[in-house]
Design a protein around this motif. Structure first.
Motif, PDB file in Angstrom:
ATOM      1  N   MET A   1      -7.898   2.073   0.998  1.00  0.00           N
ATOM      2  CA  MET A   1      -6.859   1.070   0.748  1.00  0.00           C
ATOM      3  C   MET A   1      -7.294   0.162  -0.416  1.00  0.00           C
ATOM      4  N   GLU A   3      -7.178  -3.198  -2.249  1.00  0.00           N
ATOM      5  CA  GLU A   3      -6.861  -4.544  -1.779  1.00  0.00           C
ATOM      6  C   GLU A   3      -7.038  -5.624  -2.830  1.00  0.00           C
ATOM      7  N   THR A  53       2.434   1.169  -0.257  1.00  0.00           N
ATOM      8  CA  THR A  53       2.028   0.517   0.987  1.00  0.00           C
ATOM      9  C   THR A  53       2.302   1.478   2.141  1.00  0.00           C
ATOM     10  N   THR A  55       3.783   0.852   4.859  1.00  0.00           N
ATOM     11  CA  THR A  55       5.159   0.619   5.326  1.00  0.00           C
ATOM     12  C   THR A  55       6.161   1.380   4.465  1.00  0.00           C
ATOM     13  N   TYR A  76      -3.102   4.372  -0.966  1.00  0.00           N
ATOM     14  CA  TYR A  76      -2.510   3.254  -0.243  1.00  0.00           C
ATOM     15  C   TYR A  76      -3.047   1.934  -0.782  1.00  0.00           C
ATOM     16  N   ALA A  77      -2.156   0.940  -0.825  1.00  0.00           N
ATOM     17  CA  ALA A  77      -2.494  -0.356  -1.409  1.00  0.00           C
ATOM     18  C   ALA A  77      -1.720  -1.455  -0.705  1.00  0.00           C
ATOM     19  N   THR A  78      -2.176  -2.682  -0.881  1.00  0.00           N
ATOM     20  CA  THR A  78      -1.483  -3.830  -0.299  1.00  0.00           C
ATOM     21  C   THR A  78      -0.290  -4.218  -1.169  1.00  0.00           C
ATOM     22  N   GLU A  79       0.564  -5.060  -0.610  1.00  0.00           N
ATOM     23  CA  GLU A  79       1.715  -5.558  -1.376  1.00  0.00           C
ATOM     24  C   GLU A  79       1.249  -6.327  -2.605  1.00  0.00           C
ATOM     25  N   LEU A  82       0.372  -3.862  -5.337  1.00  0.00           N
ATOM     26  CA  LEU A  82       1.577  -3.265  -5.929  1.00  0.00           C
ATOM     27  C   LEU A  82       2.294  -4.258  -6.838  1.00  0.00           C
ATOM     28  N   GLY A  93       7.325  -1.429  -2.794  1.00  0.00           N
ATOM     29  CA  GLY A  93       6.219  -0.783  -2.119  1.00  0.00           C
ATOM     30  C   GLY A  93       5.728   0.511  -2.718  1.00  0.00           C
TER      31      GLY A  93
END
Length: 266
Positions: A1, A3, A53, A55, A76-79, A82, A93
């Motif tokens: 992830m 971050e 993300t 989600t 995958y990454a955080t909001e 992004l 997202g």
């Protein structure tokens, strides 16, 4: 992830909103599920990286499936990450990085097109994106950018095309005289859209034949030197009180009228 919004990798992606970085790397940004979906469906080999993300990947399972089909690992990454990567305020997202894949001008005309849009010094990203989208919708065979037209891989252009950038050939950096020469060699009539042109309705029958529309700058229109390359110039009638039509709106009408005429001829 991922971050850290200030990590070198995130900054490298964010730089693609600048033309200099796109020229240096040959890459460009895709923002949001629609752009990623269309790129993965039509030109999956050009997509280099896909960031999302968790989600967003749950919400857009078709994008996840298309990425897996293309053998592309989802990062995958955080909001916050992004948001730092994207040119828009809300990338929904999903952000992707793709390789630019313009079509050579000679290949555009070697394919025997019947309807082409030529953009001479179209500078507004929204206008160019809308013209590409309209050309796609009207079934045009290609869009050719000449002069100092805006980069079709500008994030605002890419968003305005809503995926049409991946549906039809787009040639860039061409010289107008060379484009017209190739169009004529392949039997296309070059028609300029110009406010001082002839009566559009009187010339509609000509549009059933192979046609290359020439569209100019939003503020200045086509210079006399550019108009001299066209076989004829036509103007759209204004029936109401509007002073003029927006370039992209006028281009959409011209392209659709030509598509109607050509299909009626068939």
């Amino acid at each position: 992830m991922l971050e850290n919004p200030r990590s070198p990798r995130v900054r490298a992606v964010a730089k693609l909103s600048k033309r200099s970085a796109r020229v240096e790397t040959g890459l460009f940004l895709l923002e949001g599920p629609q752009a990623a979906r269309e790129a993965l469906a039509w030109v999956p080999e050009t997509v280099q990286e896909l960031f999302a993300t968790p989600t967003a990947m749950e919400r857009h399972a078709d994008v996840r499936a298309a990425a897996e089909q293309a053998g592309l690992e989802i990062q995958y990454a955080t909001e916050d990450v992004l948001d730092a990567m994207a040119d828009t305020v809300t990338p929904q997202g999903i952000v992707a990085v793709a390789r630019q894949a313009p079509t050579a001008m000679k290949d555009v005309f070697a394919a025997g097109p019947r309807l082409v849009a030529i953009c001479e010094e179209v500078r507004d990203p929204g206008n160019l994106g809308t013209i590409i989208r309209a050309a796609d919708a009207a079934g045009a065979d290609a869009v050719v950018l000449t002069g100092r037209s805006v980069d079709p891989y500008n994030p605002k252009v890419v968003r305005a095309t809503t995926g049409s950038l991946f549906h039809l050939p787009v040639a860039v950096g061409a010289d107008l005289a060379a484009v017209v020469e190739r169009a004529h060699a392949e039997g296309l009539r070059v028609v300029a859209a110009d406010v001082d042109g002839g009566d559009f309705l009187a010339a509609r029958a000509l549009l059933s034949e192979p046609t290359a529309w020439l569209f100019g700058n939003e503020a200045r229109g086509l210079e006399e030197s550019a108009l001299a390359h066209a076989d004829l110039a036509l103007r759209l009638p204004i029936y109401g009180r509007a002073e003029s039509l927006n370039l992209a709106t006028a281009a959409s009408v011209c392209l659709y009228e030509t598509a109607f005429a050509q299909r009626a001829g068939e």
